[in-house]
Scaffold this motif. Structure first.
Motif, mmCIF file in Angstrom:
data_model
loop_
_atom_site.group_PDB
_atom_site.id
_atom_site.type_symbol
_atom_site.label_atom_id
_atom_site.label_comp_id
_atom_site.label_asym_id
_atom_site.label_seq_id
_atom_site.Cartn_x
_atom_site.Cartn_y
_atom_site.Cartn_z
ATOM 1 N N ALA A 34 -12.953 -18.912 -21.928
ATOM 2 C CA ALA A 34 -12.187 -19.958 -21.021
ATOM 3 C C ALA A 34 -10.689 -19.717 -21.458
ATOM 4 C CB ALA A 34 -12.495 -21.262 -21.388
ATOM 5 N N SER B 80 -17.336 -21.986 -31.484
ATOM 6 C CA SER B 80 -16.460 -23.226 -31.634
ATOM 7 C C SER B 80 -15.551 -23.290 -32.753
ATOM 8 C CB SER B 80 -17.473 -24.373 -31.378
ATOM 9 O OG SER B 80 -18.035 -24.880 -32.527
ATOM 10 N N GLU C 95 -10.882 -20.137 -25.406
ATOM 11 C CA GLU C 95 -12.004 -20.488 -26.233
ATOM 12 C C GLU C 95 -13.019 -19.454 -25.776
ATOM 13 O OE1 GLU C 95 -15.573 -23.729 -25.701
ATOM 14 O OE2 GLU C 95 -13.436 -24.428 -25.499
ATOM 15 N N ASN D 230 -22.971 -17.128 -31.882
ATOM 16 C CA ASN D 230 -22.869 -17.989 -30.788
ATOM 17 C C ASN D 230 -22.535 -19.211 -31.511
ATOM 18 O OD1 ASN D 230 -22.188 -16.427 -28.385
ATOM 19 N ND2 ASN D 230 -24.357 -16.470 -27.861
ATOM 20 N N ARG E 199 -16.371 -18.714 -25.164
ATOM 21 C CA ARG E 199 -17.745 -19.493 -25.098
ATOM 22 C C ARG E 199 -19.002 -18.787 -25.301
ATOM 23 N NH1 ARG E 199 -16.240 -22.647 -19.427
ATOM 24 N NH2 ARG E 199 -14.883 -24.095 -20.500
ATOM 25 N N SER E 200 -19.161 -17.413 -25.381
ATOM 26 C CA SER E 200 -20.341 -16.736 -25.647
ATOM 27 C C SER E 200 -20.047 -15.471 -25.768
ATOM 28 C CB SER E 200 -21.379 -17.173 -24.718
ATOM 29 O OG SER E 200 -20.908 -16.495 -23.227
ATOM 30 N N SER F 262 -13.050 -19.327 -16.565
ATOM 31 C CA SER F 262 -13.794 -18.619 -17.362
ATOM 32 C C SER F 262 -13.473 -17.120 -16.982
ATOM 33 C CB SER F 262 -15.421 -18.872 -17.283
ATOM 34 O OG SER F 262 -15.467 -20.043 -17.684
#
Length: 121
Positions: free
Chosen positions: A40, A72, A23, A68, A25-26, A52
């Protein structure tokens, strides 16, 4: 942060399973030539525990980023591609294997150096 050398890329990708089902995340532009991406992922060196990974790309020559708020929604079922070609490190979503094809990716970063840091999940 520790530098990631081009010779270490195959083992780095193997350790994190090519970031399949990871994933993002940012993503943050630290400056016009530095971008940090936090992912992640599962670490095979730690019994596949999640952690992370912060990747810092420096001396960026080209990039296509994702907002951002939409991270997801990114499908990571094919993982990330990270390779070294013509003295550049290239990170992208899905399977791309050269500089010219990576420009078609939903997301990519092309830079001359990478550093990474492991953190808590």
């Amino acid at each position: 942060m520790k530098p990631l050398l081009s010779t270490e890329l195959p083992n780095f990708l193997k350790r994190f399973g090519d970031f399949v089902d990871a994933e993002i995340r940012s993503m943050e532009a630290i400056s016009p030539t530095v971008i940090q991406v936090v992912i992640a992922a599962q670490d095979s060196a730690r019994g596949f525990d999640w952690l992370s990974i912060s990747l810092e790309f420096s001396n960026i020559t080209d990039a296509k980023l994702i907002n951002n708020s939409k991270l997801s929604l990114v499908d990571m079922s094919e993982g990330l591609t990270l390779f070294f070609q013509d003295n550049y490190f290239v990170l992208s979503i899905n399977n791309y294997n050269n500089l010219s094809s990576v420009k078609d990716a939903l997301f990519y970063i092309i830079s001359s150096s990478i550093k990474y840091e492991e953190g808590l999940f």
